[in-house]
Structure formats: structure tokens, C-alpha cells
Design an enzyme around this catalytic site. Structure first.
Site, PDB file in Angstrom:
ATOM      1  N   ASP A 184      50.109  18.514  28.486  1.00 47.82           N
ATOM      2  CA  ASP A 184      50.978  18.303  27.041  1.00 47.82           C
ATOM      3  C   ASP A 184      49.852  17.307  26.470  1.00 47.82           C
ATOM      4  O   ASP A 184      49.562  17.449  25.323  1.00 47.82           O
ATOM      5  CB  ASP A 184      52.106  17.944  27.041  1.00 47.82           C
ATOM      6  CG  ASP A 184      52.544  17.722  25.581  1.00 47.82           C
ATOM      7  OD1 ASP A 184      52.366  18.388  25.020  1.00 47.82           O
ATOM      8  OD2 ASP A 184      52.943  16.581  25.534  1.00 47.82           O
TER       9      ASP A 184
ATOM     10  N   LEU B  76      70.994  26.272  41.011  1.00 51.93           N
ATOM     11  CA  LEU B  76      71.798  26.211  42.210  1.00 51.93           C
ATOM     12  C   LEU B  76      71.446  24.836  42.990  1.00 51.93           C
ATOM     13  O   LEU B  76      72.038  24.689  44.104  1.00 51.93           O
ATOM     14  CB  LEU B  76      71.441  27.491  43.095  1.00 51.93           C
ATOM     15  CG  LEU B  76      71.867  28.579  42.407  1.00 51.93           C
ATOM     16  CD1 LEU B  76      71.628  29.784  43.228  1.00 51.93           C
ATOM     17  CD2 LEU B  76      72.985  28.694  42.132  1.00 51.93           C
ATOM     18  N   CYS B  77      70.715  23.772  42.315  1.00 53.81           N
ATOM     19  CA  CYS B  77      70.303  22.677  43.120  1.00 53.81           C
ATOM     20  C   CYS B  77      71.759  22.076  42.830  1.00 53.81           C
ATOM     21  O   CYS B  77      72.250  21.653  41.667  1.00 53.81           O
ATOM     22  CB  CYS B  77      69.200  21.741  42.198  1.00 53.81           C
ATOM     23  SG  CYS B  77      67.866  22.585  43.019  1.00 53.81           S
TER      24      CYS B  77
END
Length: 193
Positions: A162, A109-110
């Protein structure tokens, strides 16, 4: 449309004449109440992308922070630039910038906004064997950049994880938070220390 079809246009599942500003996900109601409310949920509890078309452009800046706890062994490898995947801090910095630019693709919803600046700082902290990550996003527009700043530091933290996970699985991404924001109708805000 009524003059073409002879009928009033319908809106979704709402019958003509029953639509009001509080129920519609497309109509925003200005309220004098100071109570906080969820702007991305309409009165029916449905997801709603906020209509910002009537807002004025303003300069908006937000900064966020994150910390990745490495442990002494991995900390020393990062500090000596001996992680097999490469330069952890520089790669994570670039990842944070890229992440900020992809925020609207990641957070449903940005709004897709034009960023005018993204700044990332990654600092090794020997006291707790961590990487401290700071990110700042800026724009001139109708909506703020808090999510872009938060996405930047989170993606940078994930990248540190990572790149270092082969050396240790005992890494911890922690303390992700908005530090401050400026601009817009709600004005300036900063986290109390």
C-alpha cells in the site's frame, strides 16, 4: 430440562437419542489414528469452531515469513526513506503487530487469544530488491499462534504494498509461510529447508 417440560432437550436439527460424538460439532472425539483431519469441519462438512476448553495451557510460539518484491526503483526509494507516505518499514512493522492482535476478527474460526508477545523484523534485501518480513507471536494458552504469526507478516506485506503502490504497480507479495511453531499437544514443528 426434561423434568421441567417432560421432553428431552433437542440439539439443532438432530433428534434426541441420535446425537453421537462423531456427528456433533460440539463434541470432540480423541482418535488414535495418525491420519490428518480437518478440525474446523464436522462430519457433515459444516464449519465448526473447535472446542478447546479441555486443552491444557502451554507456552506456544510461532514464526512466519513473507517477502515483498519491490523492483530496483522502489527498493531504492524505500532504502532512502523517500516514499511519499512515510517510513515504510516502521509503519509496516506496526501494522503487522496490529494485524496479529486482530486475527480472530479477520479469520472466522480462530479463537480470540491473549498474545504475550509479537516481534516483527523487516529487512531490505538488495540481492532481489525485496523486503523480507519475519513475524513471531507468542502466548501461554490452550491454542497455538500460527495464524497470528501468519496474519502479522501478511498484513505487514500488504502495508508495504500500500505504501509503495504509487511508485510502482509491479510489486509482488510472495512466499508467505509458517516457519516454525512450538508448544501444545502436537509439539514442535519447523519447516524443512
Amino acid at each position: 430440562m426434561e423434568f421441567i417440560t417432560g421432553e428431552s432437550p433437542s440439539v439443532g436439527h438432530v433428534s434426541p437419542g441420535s446425537l453421537n460424538a462423531e456427528e456433533s460439532p460440539h463434541i470432540s472425539v480423541e482418535s488414535n489414528q495418525s491420519e490428518p483431519r480437518l478440525t474446523h469441519v464436522n462430519t457433515h462438512g459444516e464449519a465448526n469452531m473447535v472446542d478447546i476448553s479441555s486443552k491444557k495451557d502451554s507456552r506456544r510460539v510461532a514464526s512466519a515469513r513473507c517477502r515483498v518484491l519491490l523492483g530496483e526503483k522502489v527498493y531504492n526509494l524505500v532504502a532512502a526513506n523517500q516514499i511519499a507516505k512515510g517510513d515504510v518499514l516502521n509503519v509496516a512493522k506496526i501494522a503487522g503487530i496490529s494485524g496479529a492482535k486482530q486475527t480472530s476478527q479477520l479469520i472466522p474460526l480462530c479463537h480470540n487469544i491473549g498474545l504475550t508477545h509479537i516481534n516483527m523484523n523487516l529487512t531490505l534485501n538488495e540481492e532481489d530488491f525485496s523486503v523480507e518480513i519475519e513475524g513471531e507471536a507468542a502466548t501461554t494458552g490452550k491454542t497455538g499462534v500460527e495464524m497470528e504469526a501468519l496474519t502479522a507478516v501478511t498484513v505487514a506485506g500488504l502495508t508495504v504494498y500500500d505504501m509503495c503502490k504509487a511508485a510502482s504497480k509491479d510489486l509482488k507479495i510472495t512466499d508467505v509461510y509458517l516457519e516454525r511453531k512450538t508448544g501444545g499437544k502436537s509439539g514442535d514443528w519447523s519447516r524443512k529447508k
